[in-house]
Structures are given as structure tokens and as C-alpha cells.
Design a protein around this motif. Structure first.
Motif: not given
Length: 682
Positions: A65-74, A672-679, A178-187
Motif C-alpha cells: 500500500i502506498v499512502t497519501r502521505d507517501q504520495l505527497d513527497v514522491a 541526477r536530479s534535485v527536487r524541492a517541494g512541500f506537502a 472540512f479537510e484538505g491537502r496541497l502538495a507541490g514540487s519543482v525538479s
């Protein structure tokens, strides 16, 4: 066909009722204590790919199982790439735009990709350059089933099942309305950008949900010239030295909304989703020889609109206490467009509906079970010069039962399914009936230990491509020829499972084998048609076997600080009467160390994938590689739902060619890649 299905359904309902009635009067038992109930509740995990709740610690086959917490930073990626690296899983990787999972060396029509338990109604299993019509960014979690546990989903899951689960149809009301989530990243490796989010609101009985997902990337960089030295030598090519995989850009946009009526005894809701994806197809980057008649680079524009109805209701219906419903209808279009000319070449259309109903039995003295019904109606059409499969109408009906007896120290799992599948074209009408069954036993020799042995027999009807293909297929680089006389593919498989679930150490291992009667294989004949090598579908006997293992160990713990060590290994080997099957992955081993505190997590990973020299006729070997990854995640505000992270992938800039990819010799994986983001959870 409907008469046979109806008879099978009536038989299974009668069987379930008889079994449940037999178990209805158990001996009096001492009620569990509150602490026992709490422990049991923690131990139980609802696997929504199965009709009833089973502890993950007592599943008789392999489930991830891949959870939403894992997907947020994948890393934002297609489904196959997102799952690549899990034990027994690889990716078809047809560039960043298209990837499907490879499970235990099998892919395509033997791996079923579902959305909330029903099919995608797309064309992704037809060709490796066809993307799955769902993006992991939409999911609340993703489940992967291997082995006998796939029986409930029919023959198309003979290799494995991947279920993409979303909360677009809410099954419960948010705790505070109410509940929600937001995630983003750049690579860095591909100038990639991604953002996705969802929200659920309403205290009930009406609960609403919305979600959106966007990702885009440009052509990605690699450590070396994309065309491999092996391919250049074999075909006398002069390679382009540019260290960028051209025409590998991607843009994905998906958005949806749903509403449910949620009450104390269940829910019922509807949703709609739209996905619009454009991605380039990498090509052979060479300077010579140049074919003046080559069509040039191609991009693919995929669109799908999907409607879903889902519900669950507590009932008192004889032996059953719950009814579940899931129905999906989708209209799908995939157009292959010349990048230079802008002209649309071949179009693939798929319009269909699939649904399933599950009647879940009352749990009595450790006995659980369910009876299910499934139906599919789909129209597939290919239009254009490279329409290598004719228009086909597909109907499928299935009925199944799963039964489980858990007596604490030991137990039994069993399943039975009947399928009927019809494929009809303007010149042929084929019907295939299959019966699948599984039987497993498990035993707990000591506290924290679990041992299981499962035997299953499954049948899979041939696909429209395997039966009727006749034409050039650039996605596989061949001219494909089907065989309308193919029979159902049958397999007998055995799987042994060992699991240890202690406080500090958790370990799991699987040994498995599968013997196929009538394995449908596409083999190169040596002939050439329209300038492409001819591949003919035929049936042979085949054997696959392998092993998977994973473990995690808390090496040190003090308060909220800990050091955890993780590792995994997988290996598969296959053979057929024609020799070595194509694109069987080599063994891989992964090691990981995770340092955690209340607000900080530091993770380092090393993955070693072996070379593959055991190859099919006309297939080139691939070299081994070692991939090094690292990630740092930090909570800037204590007790908040905000995480920020920086992620380094392939830090040693290794040349990575996935052996299971059709593009392995001219589109290696990113450098090689560097990625930064938030969840952020709120």
C-alpha cells in the motif's frame, strides 16, 4: 453467456448462505477486553481492493500500500514509475509520459489497473507508449496485489492488480466539516513543476469533494548519449552525443468533483473526472543513417472523461450484512500527432462501463466472506494508418466468492470465480469461459510469526490485440500479427509466505512459482513487413518463479528520535518453449536508512540492480547500475500538517537502462536530479 453467469451466481450465493448458516451458532466465547479490542483495531487495516477487512499482517499473499502521505513527497510520475522499486515491481518506462507496472516479470494485459475497484476503460494495456488514464497525484492511496489475492478481479489480473483509490466520492464526513491537502514540487533534471490538492467539506448528510492535479516537465537530461553503445554497434549507428532525451516533455491536467449522501449505515455518491495529457514519445537520436521516409517525432494527446457511482450500505439480508457498489463509465481518446506537421495520425477510442456489486457476509466466529458480481461493456476503435487492431466490442461477466476462516492460530482462505468474455469484430465473434480458484492455509507458529501456503488456478481470455492484430505498431517497433485461434491462457501458481511483525523488526518473504498452459507470447519471426520486424502471437508452455523479501528494523529509539534500517530484494526467472521471454527484469536489492525526530526526517537509499544477460532472441542485454537517493523532510511548525522537503535522485548520475522498457536502448532513465517541494494537510 448470461445464462451461465446467472447459474454460477445462484450457486455461489447458495454456497455462501450455507456456509454462513453453518457458522451462525458458534460456541459461547469470552468477550474480548477493551485492551484486546484496541489492539485488534490497530492491527486491522481495511484493504479496499478486497471485499472485507483483513489484517495486513495476516494476508496470505503479497500486498503493498502506498499512502497519501507517501504520495505527497514522491516524485511526480506515471503509475509504473511511481511504483518502481517496490519488491517485485518495475516500470515499462516509455519516457516520463507513459509507464505501467511490471509485476513479477509480467505486464500489459496480465496486469490489471483499476480505479476504485473497476477498470480504467482506457487503452494503456494495448501498448507501452499508451499512458494510464489516471495519475498518482489524484489518488488517496494505491494498492498492489500479487498472486492468488487477485482472483476477485478476473483473468486480466493474472499477473497482478494495481488499484488506484481516490476519495472523490466521499465515504465519510470530515471530522470538523472540512479537510484538505496541497502538495507541490519543482525538479532540476527536467525543469519539472507539479501541484495537486483536494478538499472535502460538509458535516453530512451531504459531503462534497473536489480535487485537481497538474504536472509538467521538459526534455530531461541523462549522463550519456541516449542511444546505447550496444545498439549503435549492433546496427551500425552514429549516435547523437546530446545528453538530453528529446521529445520527452509531459503535461498532465486532471480535475474532478463528487458528492455523497453519508449516513450512519453507509453512503452513496457520484463523481466526475476529466484528465487531459500531452506527452512526447522519445525516439532514436542518431546522426546516421537517416531514413528520409521516417515520420518524425510523435506526441500523444490523451483525454478521458469518467463518471463514477459508488456506495455502501449496511443491510440485514440473510447471511449478508453489507452491500458495496462501484460503477465507472468513461469516454477515452488517444491521438498520435506528428510534432513537425501537427497532423493527427492514429486515434484510439475506448467507450465503456464497468461495475461490480459485492455482498459481504456477516462475520461469525472468525468466518468472513463475500459474493461479488462484475460486468463490463466496452467499445474499442482504432482509426488511422497504424490502426493495427480492428474495432472490437467487448463484453465480460463474472461472479466470484471469497471465503476466509481465521481461528487465531490457523486459518483458511479460499476463492472461486467464473468469467465469460466476448470479443466481437466485423469478421469474428469469440467467447471465452474461464474458472479460477484458489486455496490457502496459514499458521501462526509463535507470537508475531505468520506462515502461509497458497495454491491457485487462473484463466485469462486473449485480448483483442492478441487475437486480431495485423499491422505496424511503432510503440513496440514491430509489425504485429495476432492469432484468432488462440485459447484461454491458464496458470497454476504456488506461493509461500513468511511474515514476522515484532515491535522493532518487521520482515516478510515470498517464494512463488507459476506454470502456464497456453502462455500467449509475442515472438519475432525474422520476417520484415513495412520495414518493421514481424512479431507473431502464439501459445506455448511457460514457467516463472521468483522471490521477494523486505524488512525494517528500528536499530535505535529514544523518545521521538529513532534510526530505522530497511531493505528489500526481488528476483524473477522465466522460460517458455520458445526460449527466454523478453523483458524479464534482473534481480534488485535496496537498502535504506531513516533518521527521524518529531520534526525532521533524513533518509538515504542505495539501490543495486543487476545486469541482465539472459535475454530473448533479438533482445540486447543491459548493464547493472547502482542508484543513490536521499531526502530530507522537515516540519517548520511543530504539530502542524505542513512539511517541506528536498529530494536528490540518482545522485551519482548513473546511466540507468530499465531492462523491461521497450526504450531501454535509446531512452535511459533521468540523470541526477534535485527536487524541492512541500506537502500540507489542513
Amino acid at each position: 453467456m448470461l445464462r451461465r453467469v446467472a447459474f454460477s451466481a445462484a450457486s455461489l450465493i447458495a454456497l455462501a448462505a450455507a456456509v454462513s448458516a453453518h457458522a451462525e451458532a458458534p460456541a459461547a466465547a469470552t468477550p474480548p477486553s477493551e485492551s484486546d479490542q484496541a489492539a485488534n483495531q490497530v492491527d486491522k487495516v481495511v484493504i479496499t481492493a478486497a471485499p472485507y477487512a483483513v489484517s495486513l499482517d495476516t494476508v496470505t499473499s503479497s500486498v503493498n500500500i502506498v499512502t497519501r502521505d507517501q504520495l505527497d513527497v514522491a516524485p511526480p510520475a506515471g503509475l509504473g514509475d511511481m511504483l518502481n522499486g517496490q519488491p517485485g515491481l518495475r516500470s515499462t518506462f516509455y519516457g516520463p509520459g507513459a509507464s505501467r507496472p511490471v509485476i513479477r516479470g509480467l505486464s500489459g494485459p496480465r496486469v490489471m489497473v483499476l480505479q476504485n475497484g473497476v477498470g480504467q476503460v482506457d487503452a494503456s494495456s494495448l501498448s507501452p507508449d499508451h499512458a494510464v488514464a489516471s495519475d498518482p497525484g489524484e489518488a488517496s492511496r494505491v494498492e498492489v496485489l500479487r498472486g492468488p489475492s487477485t482472483l476477485a478481479y478476473g483473468g486480466s489480473g493474472i499477473g497482478g492488480v494495481v488499484n488506484i483509490i481516490d476519495d472523490r466520492v466521499p465515504s465519510s464526513a470530515p471530522a470538523n466539516g472540512f479537510e484538505g491537502r496541497l502538495a507541490g514540487s519543482v525538479s532540476s533534471v527536467d525543469d519539472g513543476k507539479s501541484i495537486n490538492g483536494s478538499a472535502k467539506f460538509g458535516k453530512g448528510p451531504l459531503v462534497f469533494a473536489i480535487d485537481a492535479d497538474h504536472r509538467e516537465s521538459s526534455d530531461y537530461d541523462v549522463p550519456t548519449a541516449p542511444v546505447s553503445a550496444r545498439l549503435a554497434k549492433a546496427e551500425g549507428l552514429t549516435v547523437d552525443p546530446d545528453k538530453t532525451v528529446k521529445n520527452s516533455d509531459v503535461q498532465v491536467d486532471a480535475y474532478g468533483a463528487g458528492v455523497s449522501y453519508v449516513h450512519d449505515s453507509g453512503f452513496f455518491g457520484v463523481s466526475v473526472k476529466k484528465i487531459d495529457t500531452t506527452y512526447g514519445v522519445p525516439y532514436e537520436q542518431i546522426l546516421a543513417p537517416i531514413d528520409p521516409d521516417a515520420e518524425g517525432p510523435v506526441s500523444i494527446h490523451l483525454q478521458q472523461t469518467r463518471y463514477d457511482v459508488r456506495g455502501e450500505q449496511d443491510v440485514d439480508l440473510g447471511p449478508f450484512d453489507k452491500v458495496r457498489l462501484s460503477v465507472g463509465h468513461a469516454k477515452y481518446e488517444h491521438a498520435e500527432i506528428g510534432v513537425d506537421s501537427g497532423e493527427v495520425g492514429t486515434r484510439f477510442l475506448s467507450d465503456g462501463t464497468e461495475g461490480r456489486v459485492e455482498l459481504v457476509q456477516k462475520e461469525r466466529d472468525g468466518w468472513q466472506g463475500a459474493v461479488g458480481f462484475q460486468a463490463l461493456k466496452r467499445h474499442f476503435e482504432a482509426i488511422g494508418d497504424e490502426a493495427f487492431v480492428p474495432s472490437t466490442d467487448i463484453k465480460e461477466y463474472g461472479v466470484f466468492t471469497l471465503q476466509r476462516l481465521d481461528k487465531g492460530a490457523w486459518g483458511v482462505d479460499a476463492g472461486l470465480r467464473f468469467d465469460s468474455r466476448q470479443l466481437k469484430t466485423s469478421f469474428a465473434d469469440k467467447t471465452f469461459d474461464n474458472v479460477s480458484a484458489s486455496l490457502g492455509v496459514f499458521y501462526k507458529p509463535a507470537e508475531h510469526q505468520f506462515v502461509a501456503l497458497t495454491v491457485s488456478r487462473n484463466g485469462r481470455a486473449p485480448t483483442e490485440a492478441e487475437l486480431f492484430a495485423d499491422g505496424p505498431h511503432p510503440g513496440t517497433g514491430g509489425y504485429e500479427v495476432g492469432d484468432a485461434d488462440l485459447k484461454s491462457e491458464k496458470v497454476v501458481s504456488v506461493e509461500a509466505t513468511y511474515r514476522y511483525t515484532g515491535d522493532r523488526l518487521r520482515a516478510e518473504a515470498h517464494l512463488w512459482g507459476a506454470q502456464y498452459d497456453g502462455f500467449i507470447e509475442e515472438a519475432r519471426t525474422g520476417a520484415v513487413e513495412d520495414g518493421l520486424p514481424v512479431f507473431q502471437y502464439s501459445q506455448t508452455d511457460a514457467k516463472f518463479h521468483g522471490a521477494e523479501a523486505e524488512a525494517s528494523y528500528v536499530a535505535w529509539r529514544s523518545g521521538e528520535r529513532s534510526l530505522k534500517l530497511e531493505g528489500s530484494y526481488d528476483w524473477v526467472r522465466g522460460s517458455t518453449d520458445l526460449g527466454v521471454p523478453a523483458r524479464v527484469p534482473p534481480w534488485a536489492v535496496t537498502g535504506r536508512a531513516i533518521w527521524s525526530t518529531a520534526r525532521l526526517e533524513v533518509q538515504g537509499e542505495v539501490r543495486r540492480v543487476a545486469s541482465q544477460n539472459r535475454v530473448a532472441v533479438f533482445e540486447l542485454p543491459t548493464d547493472s547500475y547502482t542508484q543513490v537517493n536521499a531526502m530530507v523532510t522537515y516540519k517548520p511548525i511543530a504539530d502542524s500538517g505542513l512539511r517541506v522537503f528536498i529530494d536528490g535522485r540518482n545522485l551519482t548520475n548513473e546511466t540507468i537502462r530499465e531492462h523491461v522498457s521497450f526504450l531501454k536502448d535509446f531512452a535511459p532513465s533521468p540523470g541526477r536530479s534535485v527536487r524541492a517541494g512541500f506537502a500540507w494537510r489542513f
